[in-house]
Scaffold this motif. Structure first.
Motif, PDB file in Angstrom:
ATOM      1  N   SER A 109       0.837  -1.191   0.000  1.00  8.74           N
ATOM      2  CA  SER A 109       0.000   0.000   0.000  1.00  8.74           C
ATOM      3  C   SER A 109       0.869   1.237   0.000  1.00  8.74           C
ATOM      4  CB  SER A 109      -0.904   0.023   1.237  1.00  8.74           C
ATOM      5  OG  SER A 109      -1.787  -1.071   1.242  1.00  8.74           O
ATOM      6  N   CYS A 110       0.394   2.252  -0.661  1.00  9.77           N
ATOM      7  CA  CYS A 110       1.049   3.553  -0.692  1.00  9.77           C
ATOM      8  C   CYS A 110      -0.006   4.569  -0.303  1.00  9.77           C
ATOM      9  CB  CYS A 110       1.593   3.828  -2.085  1.00  9.77           C
ATOM     10  SG  CYS A 110       2.256   5.488  -2.333  1.00  9.77           S
ATOM     11  N   ALA A 111       0.119   5.101   0.895  1.00 11.79           N
ATOM     12  CA  ALA A 111      -0.876   6.038   1.408  1.00 11.79           C
ATOM     13  C   ALA A 111      -0.278   7.428   1.536  1.00 11.79           C
ATOM     14  CB  ALA A 111      -1.381   5.560   2.765  1.00 11.79           C
ATOM     15  N   ALA A 112      -1.124   8.408   1.399  1.00 12.32           N
ATOM     16  CA  ALA A 112      -0.700   9.792   1.580  1.00 12.32           C
ATOM     17  C   ALA A 112      -0.916  10.193   3.032  1.00 12.32           C
ATOM     18  CB  ALA A 112      -1.480  10.718   0.657  1.00 12.32           C
ATOM     19  N   SER A 113       0.172  10.481   3.730  1.00 15.01           N
ATOM     20  CA  SER A 113       0.028  10.926   5.119  1.00 15.01           C
ATOM     21  C   SER A 113      -0.335  12.403   5.183  1.00 15.01           C
ATOM     22  CB  SER A 113       1.332  10.674   5.884  1.00 15.01           C
ATOM     23  OG  SER A 113       2.395  11.381   5.286  1.00 15.01           O
ATOM     24  N   GLU A 114       0.035  13.108   4.113  1.00 11.78           N
ATOM     25  CA  GLU A 114      -0.375  14.498   3.966  1.00 11.78           C
ATOM     26  C   GLU A 114      -0.691  14.732   2.503  1.00 11.78           C
ATOM     27  OE1 GLU A 114       2.566  16.466   7.393  1.00 11.78           O
ATOM     28  OE2 GLU A 114       2.200  17.497   5.498  1.00 11.78           O
ATOM     29  N   GLY A 115      -1.642  15.605   2.241  1.00 11.27           N
ATOM     30  CA  GLY A 115      -2.017  15.891   0.866  1.00 11.27           C
ATOM     31  C   GLY A 115      -2.903  14.795   0.286  1.00 11.27           C
ATOM     32  N   THR A 116      -3.230  14.932  -0.974  1.00  8.37           N
ATOM     33  CA  THR A 116      -4.097  13.972  -1.648  1.00  8.37           C
ATOM     34  C   THR A 116      -3.426  13.432  -2.912  1.00  8.37           C
ATOM     35  OG1 THR A 116      -5.196  15.715  -2.914  1.00  8.37           O
ATOM     36  CG2 THR A 116      -6.177  15.119  -0.805  1.00  8.37           C
ATOM     37  N   LEU A 117      -3.727  12.175  -3.207  1.00 12.00           N
ATOM     38  CA  LEU A 117      -3.139  11.508  -4.368  1.00 12.00           C
ATOM     39  C   LEU A 117      -3.994  11.637  -5.615  1.00 12.00           C
ATOM     40  CD1 LEU A 117      -1.943   8.135  -2.780  1.00 12.00           C
ATOM     41  CD2 LEU A 117      -0.651  10.258  -3.095  1.00 12.00           C
ATOM     42  N   GLY A 118      -5.210  12.115  -5.463  1.00  8.88           N
ATOM     43  CA  GLY A 118      -6.203  12.009  -6.522  1.00  8.88           C
ATOM     44  C   GLY A 118      -5.785  12.518  -7.885  1.00  8.88           C
ATOM     45  N   ALA A 119      -5.022  13.608  -7.941  1.00 11.43           N
ATOM     46  CA  ALA A 119      -4.671  14.203  -9.227  1.00 11.43           C
ATOM     47  C   ALA A 119      -3.290  13.785  -9.697  1.00 11.43           C
ATOM     48  CB  ALA A 119      -4.741  15.725  -9.129  1.00 11.43           C
ATOM     49  N   LEU A 120      -2.676  12.868  -8.992  1.00 14.60           N
ATOM     50  CA  LEU A 120      -1.284  12.518  -9.260  1.00 14.60           C
ATOM     51  C   LEU A 120      -1.134  11.161  -9.943  1.00 14.60           C
ATOM     52  CD1 LEU A 120       0.245  13.650  -5.857  1.00 14.60           C
ATOM     53  CD2 LEU A 120       0.210  14.924  -8.008  1.00 14.60           C
ATOM     54  N   HIS A 121      -0.117  11.054 -10.750  1.00 14.33           N
ATOM     55  CA  HIS A 121       0.289   9.769 -11.323  1.00 14.33           C
ATOM     56  C   HIS A 121       1.168   9.086 -10.281  1.00 14.33           C
ATOM     57  CE1 HIS A 121       0.902   7.345 -15.061  1.00 14.33           C
ATOM     58  NE2 HIS A 121       1.879   6.865 -14.319  1.00 14.33           N
ATOM     59  N   ILE A 122       0.916   7.818 -10.011  1.00 12.09           N
ATOM     60  CA  ILE A 122       1.649   7.094  -8.981  1.00 12.09           C
ATOM     61  C   ILE A 122       2.407   5.924  -9.603  1.00 12.09           C
ATOM     62  CG2 ILE A 122       1.500   5.853  -6.801  1.00 12.09           C
ATOM     63  CD1 ILE A 122       0.662   8.783  -6.622  1.00 12.09           C
ATOM     64  N   GLY A 123       3.644   5.777  -9.197  1.00 14.12           N
ATOM     65  CA  GLY A 123       4.458   4.683  -9.691  1.00 14.12           C
ATOM     66  C   GLY A 123       5.011   3.847  -8.550  1.00 14.12           C
ATOM     67  N   TRP A 124       5.250   2.590  -8.849  1.00 13.77           N
ATOM     68  CA  TRP A 124       5.955   1.690  -7.938  1.00 13.77           C
ATOM     69  C   TRP A 124       7.312   1.367  -8.553  1.00 13.77           C
ATOM     70  CZ3 TRP A 124       4.887   0.415  -3.043  1.00 13.77           C
ATOM     71  CH2 TRP A 124       3.577   0.553  -2.585  1.00 13.77           C
ATOM     72  N   PHE A 125       8.335   1.454  -7.736  1.00 11.38           N
ATOM     73  CA  PHE A 125       9.694   1.177  -8.157  1.00 11.38           C
ATOM     74  C   PHE A 125      10.308   0.197  -7.162  1.00 11.38           C
ATOM     75  CE2 PHE A 125      10.087   4.560 -11.301  1.00 11.38           C
ATOM     76  CZ  PHE A 125       8.999   5.340 -10.973  1.00 11.38           C
ATOM     77  N   ARG A 126      11.387  -0.425  -7.558  1.00 10.39           N
ATOM     78  CA  ARG A 126      12.100  -1.279  -6.623  1.00 10.39           C
ATOM     79  C   ARG A 126      13.594  -1.169  -6.865  1.00 10.39           C
ATOM     80  NH1 ARG A 126      10.209  -7.251  -8.924  1.00 10.39           N
ATOM     81  NH2 ARG A 126      11.440  -7.220 -10.867  1.00 10.39           N
ATOM     82  N   GLN A 127      14.327  -1.445  -5.811  1.00  9.40           N
ATOM     83  CA  GLN A 127      15.788  -1.405  -5.911  1.00  9.40           C
ATOM     84  C   GLN A 127      16.369  -2.551  -5.104  1.00  9.40           C
ATOM     85  OE1 GLN A 127      17.570   2.363  -4.839  1.00  9.40           O
ATOM     86  NE2 GLN A 127      19.385   1.907  -6.064  1.00  9.40           N
ATOM     87  N   ALA A 128      17.056  -3.431  -5.809  1.00  8.97           N
ATOM     88  CA  ALA A 128      17.754  -4.543  -5.176  1.00  8.97           C
ATOM     89  C   ALA A 128      19.188  -4.119  -4.881  1.00  8.97           C
ATOM     90  CB  ALA A 128      17.725  -5.761  -6.089  1.00  8.97           C
ATOM     91  N   PRO A 129      19.840  -4.774  -3.923  1.00  8.05           N
ATOM     92  CA  PRO A 129      21.219  -4.405  -3.593  1.00  8.05           C
ATOM     93  C   PRO A 129      22.123  -4.448  -4.809  1.00  8.05           C
ATOM     94  CG  PRO A 129      20.335  -5.883  -1.938  1.00  8.05           C
ATOM     95  CD  PRO A 129      19.321  -5.830  -3.034  1.00  8.05           C
ATOM     96  N   GLY A 130      22.878  -3.388  -5.017  1.00 12.16           N
ATOM     97  CA  GLY A 130      23.815  -3.334  -6.119  1.00 12.16           C
ATOM     98  C   GLY A 130      23.210  -3.059  -7.479  1.00 12.16           C
ATOM     99  N   LYS A 131      21.906  -2.797  -7.498  1.00  8.45           N
ATOM    100  CA  LYS A 131      21.230  -2.541  -8.772  1.00  8.45           C
ATOM    101  C   LYS A 131      20.586  -1.157  -8.765  1.00  8.45           C
ATOM    102  CE  LYS A 131      20.239  -7.339  -9.968  1.00  8.45           C
ATOM    103  NZ  LYS A 131      19.196  -8.303 -10.429  1.00  8.45           N
ATOM    104  N   GLU A 132      20.297  -0.675  -9.963  1.00  5.90           N
ATOM    105  CA  GLU A 132      19.633   0.615 -10.086  1.00  5.90           C
ATOM    106  C   GLU A 132      18.144   0.479  -9.751  1.00  5.90           C
ATOM    107  OE1 GLU A 132      22.417   2.681 -13.548  1.00  5.90           O
ATOM    108  OE2 GLU A 132      20.280   2.338 -13.894  1.00  5.90           O
ATOM    109  N   ARG A 133      17.565   1.588  -9.353  1.00  5.94           N
ATOM    110  CA  ARG A 133      16.131   1.601  -9.102  1.00  5.94           C
ATOM    111  C   ARG A 133      15.397   1.439 -10.429  1.00  5.94           C
ATOM    112  NH1 ARG A 133      13.886   5.947  -4.877  1.00  5.94           N
ATOM    113  NH2 ARG A 133      15.622   4.913  -3.808  1.00  5.94           N
ATOM    114  N   GLU A 134      14.426   0.550 -10.464  1.00  7.10           N
ATOM    115  CA  GLU A 134      13.691   0.300 -11.694  1.00  7.10           C
ATOM    116  C   GLU A 134      12.190   0.492 -11.482  1.00  7.10           C
ATOM    117  OE1 GLU A 134      13.690  -3.711 -13.165  1.00  7.10           O
ATOM    118  OE2 GLU A 134      13.442  -4.598 -11.174  1.00  7.10           O
TER     119      GLU A 134
END
Length: 127
Positions: free
Chosen positions: A21-46
């Motif tokens: 889950s990705c929640a907004a603790s402040e502000g609203t997400l409604g008008a925003l584009h949201i992405g999920w990324f991941r980063q493994a050790p020694g690798k770039e964020r993808e």
């Protein structure tokens, strides 16, 4: 300025499932584009998945297509990433990020276009 908080990570066996889950603790997400990324050790964020502000468009990186599903509930100010059939190579720190709705017309899996990031949540897939 929106602030993002990820949750739902943990240790799971290969073939298992997690829901991030990705929640907004402040502000609203409604008008925003949201992405999920991941980063493994020694690798770039993808970039692995993203969703437009209206949910009309979703994007997936090839290695997660058919296994991961992104969704959002703007009323709850939350974006979800359902991860099924997890593999050891999915092990990484997972981050959500927010950016302007115009990301959908650019390159929605490129970290450069996102301007707000969460702190990340660890996902470990291991037997």
């Amino acid at each position: 300025q929106v602030q993002l908080v990820e949750s739902g990570g943990g240790l799971v066996q290969p073939g298992g499932s997690l829901r991030l889950s990705c929640a907004a603790s402040e502000g609203t997400l409604g008008a925003l584009h949201i992405g999920w990324f991941r980063q493994a050790p020694g690798k770039e964020r993808e970039g692995i998945s993203s969703i437009s502000s209206t949910s009309d468009n979703t994007y997936y990186e090839d290695s997660v297509k058919g296994r991961f599903t992104i969704s959002r509930d703007n009323a709850k100010n939350t974006v979800f990433l359902q991860m099924n059939s997890l593999k050891p190579e999915d092990t990484a720190v997972y981050y959500c990020a927010a950016g302007p709705s115009s990301i959908a017309t650019l390159r929605p899996m490129v970290p450069l276009f996102y301007d707000t990031w969460g702190q990340g949540t660890q996902v470990t897939v291991s037997s």
